[in-house]
Design an enzyme around this catalytic site. Structure first.
Site, short mmCIF file in Angstrom:
data_model
loop_
_atom_site.label_atom_id
_atom_site.label_comp_id
_atom_site.label_asym_id
_atom_site.label_seq_id
_atom_site.Cartn_x
_atom_site.Cartn_y
_atom_site.Cartn_z
N ALA A 44 0.83 -1.20 0.00
CA ALA A 44 0.00 0.00 0.00
C ALA A 44 0.87 1.25 0.00
O ALA A 44 2.05 1.22 0.35
CB ALA A 44 -0.90 0.00 1.23
N GLY A 67 -0.60 -5.37 0.37
CA GLY A 67 -1.63 -5.29 -0.66
C GLY A 67 -1.19 -5.87 -1.98
O GLY A 67 -2.01 -6.40 -2.76
N GLU A 111 -1.91 -9.42 -1.78
CA GLU A 111 -3.35 -9.65 -1.92
C GLU A 111 -3.77 -9.62 -3.38
O GLU A 111 -4.61 -10.42 -3.82
CB GLU A 111 -4.11 -8.61 -1.11
CG GLU A 111 -3.95 -8.78 0.39
CD GLU A 111 -4.82 -7.85 1.20
OE1 GLU A 111 -5.85 -8.31 1.73
OE2 GLU A 111 -4.49 -6.66 1.29
N GLU A 130 1.19 -6.82 6.81
CA GLU A 130 0.41 -5.76 7.44
C GLU A 130 0.55 -5.69 8.96
O GLU A 130 0.47 -4.60 9.55
CB GLU A 130 -1.07 -5.91 7.07
CG GLU A 130 -1.41 -5.52 5.65
CD GLU A 130 -1.23 -6.66 4.64
OE1 GLU A 130 -1.66 -6.52 3.49
OE2 GLU A 130 -0.63 -7.70 5.03
#
Length: 693
Positions: A66, A105, A108, A128
């Site tokens: 992110a 992310g 993901e 995270e």
């Protein structure tokens, strides 16, 4: 999608479309990247000429995670779950070509693809929890379906970054490609069918293994709420309802994102990136360092030698005679043997690193090295004598470093005819383990020497922090105030056990008196005696620790210090210490009073922050966040609190000032409120201004 400005582009290779992300330096998932990916998936899903899709971050990259800068801002559309859902729901096979980091992310996104190919330098992981949150776009749900519940708990709760071959073994990657990764992905994509992890069942697992994974994760959590949340949503995958799992994960993510712990960890994330930005070093090249000598082969010198050898340097370990040099090599060997036994190194790796270290009593070997690190006894006369000898032996351009913890770096540098080559490298024990490295700049230290020290610190895997020259630099100067006020609390009525328990409740792994016993009470005793002549007579002085040393209580090494230690090393309160404390109170006419854990915590935090404000105002530290990094990485300050300066801001600067004024009343001269703190409070400034001050 604006084809001109978007960081996401589409290229056609026959029936395969490559969605290329180009958002330097690491393809962070900024709003523009998210929008570009969402637009690309919509375009390609609707195009009948496209049979398969490849997601690529370009050579050496994928998506590193992110954009952390956006996490403190209100959510902006599209959010990552929308992007991941678009990839997951695509009717055409989607292959991730991971040639670098697919973290957070980015991982993901990769898990939403049908297949994952990696290059040899691929890195995969849901990281995270390192920022006090959990994955919020299906990472926990897909990971559990891919590798099982026990492994998912381990990977997510540890925030583990997995290298390519290990990721292949775990099933996180379907293949590792040694050649042209993008070409391999383009060739494979149209041959694959759909394999949505969202539609896969959670593999049957071993209940014992899952319970063990939960136990390990909770033990390592250190109070982080993200760990318990991650365990809950991962074990919840057992019900088989993917949509419900997504909803539970997202709800937990949103709560954690606003938590005090996540805010503190984001602060440290940015602090680490700021720490390397030193005014005046822009464009300054570091000197090449391939070889080093360490003067002094005791516990600290051996640890420094290991840290340098681990970084790939050839190391000469220099001692007064051959026997002492061999003993030093024995300490180095013992460190590597423990690492091999513990599984952190293979025997071959341990042997290779040990082979980089050569013991000698011949100072002539120093003439051929690029760096010398002095790690002798903490005495100015000893160190200046060593530097006079180094000045005559070391080659021109060699960096001359001292590991001094407190002493005047300018005085040490003045012992040479090349003070511009002298810098402080203050390692923390054990030197091969502790992450903090104070890089101390003397008045004459050349910019390229400072740049060299910072580059070397990073090469060793340390967190280098630039400090100015003063007694104790950043860390030990503030720590001395912290320790002094802990002793004031004991003199005024608290017990050492109560102080330590309050600090552990705050998040420290150990209390300050237990740490003192571990380090050795004689070290601080020698420092206090050295300062006797210059100590302000108006400063309160508590002699309890001196009395303990004079009784032969040096801490763990003598099985007695602030606590008594049994044969197994277990600590217990000692009636003799209580007698020493009671006698000191009687001598000073002190009527002891009770302190709550919160009172102890507030007092010690306030005096650390106040000392930090003085260090900051004097330019000893470049920024408040550097002080936070120093205490988190070198002194055990809990990461979840963000460091003493951050925690003080969260407590509120007016409250800190009020506590500092009480501490000043208790301690006398030397504990006056910092002018910077007073100025910020009077002008109504907040923590954000504290950070900029």
């Amino acid at each position: 999608m604006d084809a001109v400005t978007s960081p996401v582009r589409i290229a056609r290779h026959g029936v395969v479309a490559v969605v290329a992300i180009d958002h330097p330096p690491v393809n962070a998932l900024s709003r523009a990247v998210r929008q570009g990916l969402l637009d690309a998936m919509a375009t390609l899903e609707a195009d009948p000429a496209v049979a398969a899709i490849v997601l690529s971050g370009g050579p050496g990259r994928f998506i590193a995670g992110a954009d952390i800068r956006e996490m403190a801002l209100p959510p902006s559309e599209p959010i990552l779950p929308e992007v991941v859902a678009a990839i997951d729901s695509c009717t055409k096979p989607v292959v991730a070509a991971i040639d670098g980091a697919a973290l957070g992310g980015g991982c993901e996104v990769a898990l939403a693809c049908d297949f994952r190919l990696g290059g040899p330098k691929a890195l995969v992981g849901l990281t995270e929890t390192r920022l006090g949150i959990i994955p919020g776009a299906g990472g926990t749900q897909r990971m559990a379906r891919l590798v099982g519940v026990a492994q998912a708990i381990s990977l997510v709760c540890e925030g583990r970054v997995v290298k390519a071959q290990d990721a292949l073994a775990l099933g996180l990657l379907d293949a590792v490609v040694e050649g042209d990764l993008l070409a391999a992905a383009i060739a494979r994509a149209p041959k694959e069918g759909k394999r949505r992890l969202s539609a896969c069942p959670v593999p049957d697992g071993d209940a014992t293994a899952e319970a063990a994974a939960v136990t390990r994760a909770l033990k390592g959590a250190k109070g982080a709420p993200a760990i318990a949340s991650a365990i809950r949503v991962i074990t919840g995958t057992r019900n088989g309802d993917f949509a419900a799992g997504l909803a539970a994960e997202r709800a937990a993510f949103l709560v954690l994102r606003e938590s005090a712990e996540a805010n503190a960890l984001r602060h440290l994330f940015f602090a680490e990136r700021k720490a390397g930005k030193v005014p005046g070093l822009e464009g300054v090249a570091a000197r090449p360092i391939t070889s080093a000598a360490v003067i002094g082969a005791g516990t600290m010198g051996a640890g420094i030698a290991v840290a340098l050898a681990d970084a790939g340097l050839r190391v000469t370990l220099v001692e007064r005679d051959a026997e002492a040099a061999e003993a030093g090599l024995g300490r180095v060997r013992a460190i590597y043997e423990r690492q091999v036994t513990g599984g952190r190194l293979t025997p071959a790796e341990g042997d290779a690193r040990l082979a980089r270290v050569t013991p000698t009593d011949d100072w002539g070997f120093i003439a051929g090295v690029d760096l010398v690190v002095e790690a002798a006894f903490e005495d100015l006369a000893v160190k200046t004598d060593i530097f006079r000898r180094l000045d005559a032996i070391a080659r021109p351009g060699a960096v001359l470093a001292t590991n001094t913890s407190y002493l005047d770096l300018d005085a040490i540098a003045a012992a040479t005819n090349r003070p511009h080559d002298v810098v402080g490298l203050h390692f923390f024990a054990p030197a091969n383990v502790m992450k903090l490295l104070e890089v101390v700049r003397a008045q004459a230290t050349a910019p390229d020497v400072l740049a060299t020290a910072l580059a070397l610190g990073r090469k060793m895997g340390k967190q280098p922090i630039v400090a100015g020259n003063c007694d104790g630099f950043i860390g030990n100067r503030i720590y001395a105030v912290y320790r002094r006020h802990a002793e004031y609390l004991v003199a005024d009525g608290a017990s050492p056990l109560e102080v330590d328990a309050a600090l552990q409740a705050y998040g420290f792994a150990m209390g300050i008196f237990a740490v003192s016993d571990m380090s050795g009470l004689d070290i601080a005793y020698a420092m206090r005696k050295r300062r006797t002549a210059t100590r302000d007579p108006r400063e309160r002085y508590v002699a309890i620790a001196d009395r303990l040393v004079e009784l032969g209580r040096l801490g763990r090494k003598s099985s007695a210090g602030w606590y008594a230690y049994d044969a197994a090393g277990k600590a217990a309160a000692d009636p003799l210490v209580e007698e020493v404390i009671a006698a000191a109170r009687t001598q000073k006419g002190i009527r002891p009073r009770a302190f709550t854990a919160q009172e102890i915590q507030r007092r010690l935090l306030a005096v650390m922050a106040n000392a930090g404000a003085k260090v900051l105002a004097e330019g000893i530290a470049l920024r408040a966040s550097d002080i936070d990094l120093a205490f988190v990485n070198g002194y055990g300050f809990p990461r979840l609190k963000g460091g003493p300066m951050f925690a003080a801001g969260e407590m509120g600067l007016p409250e800190i000032l009020k506590e500092v004024e009480a501490a000043h009343a208790a301690g006398g001269a030397g504990d006056e409120p910092a002018e910077l703190l007073v100025r910020l409070v009077r002008s109504g400034h907040t923590f954000a201004d504290w950070r900029k001050a």
